[in-house]
Design an enzyme around this catalytic site. Structure first.
Site, short mmCIF file in Angstrom:
data_model
loop_
_atom_site.label_atom_id
_atom_site.label_comp_id
_atom_site.label_asym_id
_atom_site.label_seq_id
_atom_site.Cartn_x
_atom_site.Cartn_y
_atom_site.Cartn_z
N GLY A 1 -1.39 4.78 -4.65
CA GLY A 1 -1.86 3.48 -5.08
C GLY A 1 -1.39 2.35 -4.42
N GLY B 1 -6.03 0.03 4.69
CA GLY B 1 -5.07 -1.10 4.43
C GLY B 1 -5.82 -2.37 4.58
CG ASP B 2 -6.63 -3.24 8.60
OD1 ASP B 2 -5.45 -3.61 8.26
OD2 ASP B 2 -7.07 -2.44 9.55
N GLY C 1 -0.38 4.49 -0.12
CA GLY C 1 -1.29 5.65 0.42
C GLY C 1 -2.06 6.23 -0.72
CB ALA C 2 -2.67 9.75 -1.74
CB SER D 1 -1.03 -0.14 1.21
OG SER D 1 -1.74 -1.01 1.32
#
Length: 315
Positions: free
Chosen positions: A225, A251-252, A222-223, A220
């Site tokens: 992708g 993220g989960d 974040g913003a 992951s």
């Protein structure tokens, strides 16, 4: 069916505030109370999608009883392991501009007998499961090798296992060959011991984790992708998000979406991105339902933008 394991669950209270001013009285504009912990969130997202899940977790004291009640209210089957210590309570402060401040308690210390009971409960409840998802930090009393032991036991039982943790616990487990690991950018940087400034840096770090034993890496960013790196190659997925309300559990939710879609390949990555993007649009740690998803907005490509700077580089 997907079994989740949360060694250090929590009772999560989320307050929405206009802004956070240190030393001042801050009046919340909204509040939520949810069963917490990364594995619990994965189960909540799976249940929201109408799929079967069992949440294995140690619970103790009044907070633990409340977590069990909240899971039951959400229609999630729990397999609680009773422990002497009280389940931790966490606080999240979500500001109007999307900034999130979290205060996470350490949680109870598990005895040797409680640790073994937790492993035995996972063994019993994972019979016939498609996946075991082991997520989050380890509570006091559990050695960094605990997840590694769990990975080995899962493979002996013929069950695929996904792991979302960090630090020494992640590095120890890699040697046992988890089928999927799901780090974020900070956890990737910590694992390889160097900063990440671009998507290409994250790609190289993910490839190194595969070299250390991971079957696949779902990263992951974040913003920016998400990345999926496995034995067949690498894919990059992204989706636009206009307004971020809370990134708690995003993220989960992504991991849940990945496993729901089979846990491999670009289609599973697309599902992960859709679930993650939907989660950040929701308040607190609310998990997205199918009606919250926008699959058409997701782009997945094998052309990883290696030169793209990360919006939030990891020093």
């Amino acid at each position: 069916m997907i079994v989740t394991v949360t060694p250090n669950p929590s009772l999560d209270r989320t307050y929405e505030v206009p802004s956070l001013e240190r030393g001042e009285v801050v009046r919340a504009t909204g509040e939520r109370m949810d069963p917490g912990g990364k594995g619990v969130n994965v189960s909540r997202a799976i249940a929201a999608a109408g799929r079967s899940t069992v949440a294995v977790l140690p619970l103790g004291g009044a907070p633990g009883a409340l977590v069990a009640d909240l899971l039951d209210a959400q229609g999630i089957e729990a397999a609680p392991v009773p422990v002497a210590g009280a389940t931790r309570s966490n606080i999240a402060l979500a500001e109007a501009d999307g900034v999130l401040t979290k205060i996470n308690a350490p949680g109870p210390e598990l005895t040797a007998a409680e640790q073994e009971l937790l492993l035995e409960t996972v063994r019993q409840r994972s019979r016939g499961a498609d996946w075991i998802a082991c997520c989050g930090s380890l509570p006091r009393g559990l050695a960094p090798s605990w997840y590694a032991d769990l990975v080995a036991r899962a493979h002996t039982a013929g069950v695929r296992i996904a792991l979302d943790t960090s630090g020494p616990a992640l590095l120890a487990a890699l040697r046992r060959g988890p089928d999927v690991v799901k780090p974020n950018a900070e956890e990737l940087a910590e694992a390889v011991g160097r900063p990440l400034a671009t998507v290409g840096d994250a790609l190289k770090a993910a490839e190194e984790l595969r070299g250390l034993g991971a079957g696949a890496v779902l990263a992951s960013l974040g913003a920016d992708g998400q990345l999926l790196v496995d034995a067949t190659g690498a894919w990059f997925g992204s989706a636009p998000v206009d307004t971020v309300r809370s990134n708690v559990g995003a993220g989960d939710s992504s991991l849940a979406g990945f496993l729901i879609a089979g846990g491999s390949g670009p289609d599973a990555l697309a599902s992960a991105v859709a679930h993650g993007a939907a989660a950040v649009r929701l308040p607190g740690s609310v998990m997205p339902a199918p009606t919250d998803l926008d699959p058409a907005a997701v782009t997945v490509t094998p052309q990883v933008p290696v030169d793209r700077p990360l919006t939030e580089p990891v020093p």
